[in-house]
Scaffold this active site. Sequence first.
Site, mmCIF file in Angstrom:
data_model
loop_
_atom_site.group_PDB
_atom_site.id
_atom_site.type_symbol
_atom_site.label_atom_id
_atom_site.label_comp_id
_atom_site.label_asym_id
_atom_site.label_seq_id
_atom_site.Cartn_x
_atom_site.Cartn_y
_atom_site.Cartn_z
ATOM 1 N N LEU A 97 -10.657 1.847 4.126
ATOM 2 C CA LEU A 97 -10.558 3.123 4.836
ATOM 3 C C LEU A 97 -10.278 4.279 3.882
ATOM 4 O O LEU A 97 -10.798 5.376 4.063
ATOM 5 C CB LEU A 97 -9.455 3.054 5.904
ATOM 6 C CG LEU A 97 -9.850 2.516 7.277
ATOM 7 C CD1 LEU A 97 -10.310 1.074 7.215
ATOM 8 C CD2 LEU A 97 -8.701 2.669 8.266
ATOM 9 N N THR A 112 -5.702 8.341 8.707
ATOM 10 C CA THR A 112 -5.961 7.789 7.369
ATOM 11 C C THR A 112 -5.654 8.857 6.325
ATOM 12 O O THR A 112 -4.999 8.593 5.308
ATOM 13 C CB THR A 112 -7.413 7.303 7.257
ATOM 14 O OG1 THR A 112 -7.631 6.280 8.229
ATOM 15 C CG2 THR A 112 -7.709 6.749 5.869
ATOM 16 N N GLU A 168 -2.808 8.760 3.408
ATOM 17 C CA GLU A 168 -3.184 8.844 1.986
ATOM 18 C C GLU A 168 -2.572 10.075 1.316
ATOM 19 O O GLU A 168 -2.192 10.031 0.147
ATOM 20 C CB GLU A 168 -4.710 8.839 1.838
ATOM 21 C CG GLU A 168 -5.390 7.548 2.301
ATOM 22 C CD GLU A 168 -4.871 6.294 1.604
ATOM 23 O OE1 GLU A 168 -4.323 6.401 0.491
ATOM 24 O OE2 GLU A 168 -4.992 5.199 2.194
ATOM 25 N N HIS A 223 4.495 2.835 0.702
ATOM 26 C CA HIS A 223 4.402 2.156 1.991
ATOM 27 C C HIS A 223 5.812 1.881 2.501
ATOM 28 O O HIS A 223 6.715 1.562 1.722
ATOM 29 C CB HIS A 223 3.615 0.849 1.850
ATOM 30 C CG HIS A 223 2.151 1.087 1.636
ATOM 31 N ND1 HIS A 223 1.414 0.423 0.685
ATOM 32 C CD2 HIS A 223 1.290 1.935 2.262
ATOM 33 C CE1 HIS A 223 0.155 0.844 0.742
ATOM 34 N NE2 HIS A 223 0.059 1.762 1.685
ATOM 35 N N TRP A 266 7.200 -0.497 3.953
ATOM 36 C CA TRP A 266 7.818 -1.819 3.758
ATOM 37 C C TRP A 266 8.164 -2.092 2.294
ATOM 38 O O TRP A 266 8.741 -3.115 1.965
ATOM 39 C CB TRP A 266 6.924 -2.927 4.319
ATOM 40 C CG TRP A 266 5.621 -3.105 3.590
ATOM 41 C CD1 TRP A 266 5.365 -3.966 2.561
ATOM 42 C CD2 TRP A 266 4.387 -2.419 3.829
ATOM 43 N NE1 TRP A 266 4.063 -3.848 2.139
ATOM 44 C CE2 TRP A 266 3.442 -2.913 2.909
ATOM 45 C CE3 TRP A 266 3.985 -1.431 4.734
ATOM 46 C CZ2 TRP A 266 2.118 -2.434 2.862
ATOM 47 C CZ3 TRP A 266 2.682 -0.967 4.692
ATOM 48 C CH2 TRP A 266 1.770 -1.471 3.766
ATOM 49 N N ASP A 291 11.046 1.459 -0.095
ATOM 50 C CA ASP A 291 10.204 2.652 -0.207
ATOM 51 C C ASP A 291 11.008 3.805 -0.801
ATOM 52 O O ASP A 291 10.528 4.925 -0.870
ATOM 53 C CB ASP A 291 9.618 3.032 1.158
ATOM 54 C CG ASP A 291 10.696 3.326 2.196
ATOM 55 O OD1 ASP A 291 11.897 3.147 1.887
ATOM 56 O OD2 ASP A 291 10.335 3.721 3.319
ATOM 57 N N VAL A 305 13.409 5.388 0.381
ATOM 58 C CA VAL A 305 13.750 6.386 1.393
ATOM 59 C C VAL A 305 14.909 5.820 2.203
ATOM 60 O O VAL A 305 14.824 4.705 2.720
ATOM 61 C CB VAL A 305 12.546 6.682 2.313
ATOM 62 C CG1 VAL A 305 12.946 7.619 3.440
ATOM 63 C CG2 VAL A 305 11.392 7.273 1.503
ATOM 64 N N ALA A 321 9.768 -6.000 6.390
ATOM 65 C CA ALA A 321 9.223 -7.144 5.645
ATOM 66 C C ALA A 321 7.839 -6.832 5.090
ATOM 67 O O ALA A 321 7.651 -6.689 3.882
ATOM 68 C CB ALA A 321 9.172 -8.367 6.555
ATOM 69 N N ASP A 352 -4.244 4.395 14.376
ATOM 70 C CA ASP A 352 -3.996 5.843 14.354
ATOM 71 C C ASP A 352 -3.164 6.303 15.551
ATOM 72 O O ASP A 352 -2.284 7.154 15.423
ATOM 73 C CB ASP A 352 -5.329 6.607 14.348
ATOM 74 C CG ASP A 352 -5.882 6.763 12.936
ATOM 75 O OD1 ASP A 352 -5.412 6.040 12.029
ATOM 76 O OD2 ASP A 352 -6.786 7.597 12.742
HETATM 77 ZN ZN LIG Z 1 -1.299 3.202 1.792
#
Ligand SMILES: [Zn+2]
Length: 418
Positions: free
Chosen positions: A189, A225, A229, A238, A240, A251, A253, A260, A293
């Site tokens: 994607l 998407t 990105e 990401h 996880w 991450d 954060v 997981a 989405d």
């Molecule tokens: Zn990504």
Amino acid sequence: MKLKLLFSFTILTFVFTTVNAQNLIRCASTEYQQQQVNLNPGLQQIFDQEDLTTAAFVANHQDGFTPQVICTIPVVFHVLYSSSAQNISNTRLTDQIAVLNKDFRKLNTDANLIPSVWQSIAADCEIQFCLAQRDPNGIATTGIERIQTSTTAWGLNSDMKFASSGGANAWNRSKYLNIWVCNLSGGILGFAMSPGGPASTDGVVISYQYVGVVGASAPFNKGRTATHEIGHWLNMDHIWGDDGNACTGSDFVNDTPNQAGENYGCPSFPHTDNCTPAAPGVMTMNYMDYTDDACMYMFTSGQKTRMWATLNGTRSSIKTSNGCTPSTVGISEELMQNMFSINPTPTDGAFTLNFGSGSTANFDVSIYNILGEVIFQQHYSALNENELHLNLDGNTAGIYLIEVRTTNGRTVKKIILN
Ligand SMILES: [Zn+2]
């Protein structure tokens, strides 16, 4: 995302986990950046330094970060096409910008789905986007570059980013966010380059089926998407932590739950896993997960701080880019003379656009200040006369740009306010 070489085997395994029966790959950013590091090992040190700088900024803003000025990022779409289907419409691209302007400002209508437990940390990131109004040479542009190519599908590499390999060269990344729209092979994607990468490959690549809303391919047809990105482009990981299914990765954060692995589809709330086994569980509706989405609709305050670390660091020059400021260079003088006139200029406030014998149906008028900020915008379906009366009262003295846009094109003229 972080490149965690320790987990590279796991990364290769799970990045290519399919999201549905069509073998789609939600995001190939981790794999792409690993590939770029393999090609240029020095990049790893740059990415690592980027993360240290970001961590220091985050440590200094533990209660969150509020910018003094909203950041507006000029976007250029490089549309590479070998068929009419790949040459997606202007509407798909303007819809995509509209989605970004909602998602990064928490103006998305599905923000009302955010579970109450996380409503207080759901962030207006105070970042917005415009289609570039001037190109790197200062020439007027739509912010959309269309290039016909003999390449029917593009692989997971940087070929689309170079004219020499049939793609389109990046515009100056200190002033623009480059988004390449093309047909990605292998069901990918999209993928992004994190801050610190080379200027020539900086930006985001999205397969044409997943850009915009109407006409995009379900269940990735709400423009998320690009939201995901661009999150990577602003140095977000990401959610996880790219650690396979372990609970050790992060991450980086603080206000996102330990998670997981990636989530797909549309998990119902609360959704728990072995890293956060109790309710409210993991944040599957975060833009940095892999859900559909329609099932991702929030960034957190901590993620906002991370993005602004980049906007105050490696990508700080984009905050003062004039890419969103309309340019009069390159616009037909004849058209400018004929479309409308302004009286009087200079003005003390009130002024009139006179359209002469030209059409006064279905046009948009925008007024920009010298910073490129829109201070007035209105659509007119029809006028009763060939004049339009406007007023700049209450604005600071200086130069303003009046843009009239019709389906035939656009004209920009200056007016001086005393
Ligand atoms: Zn990504």
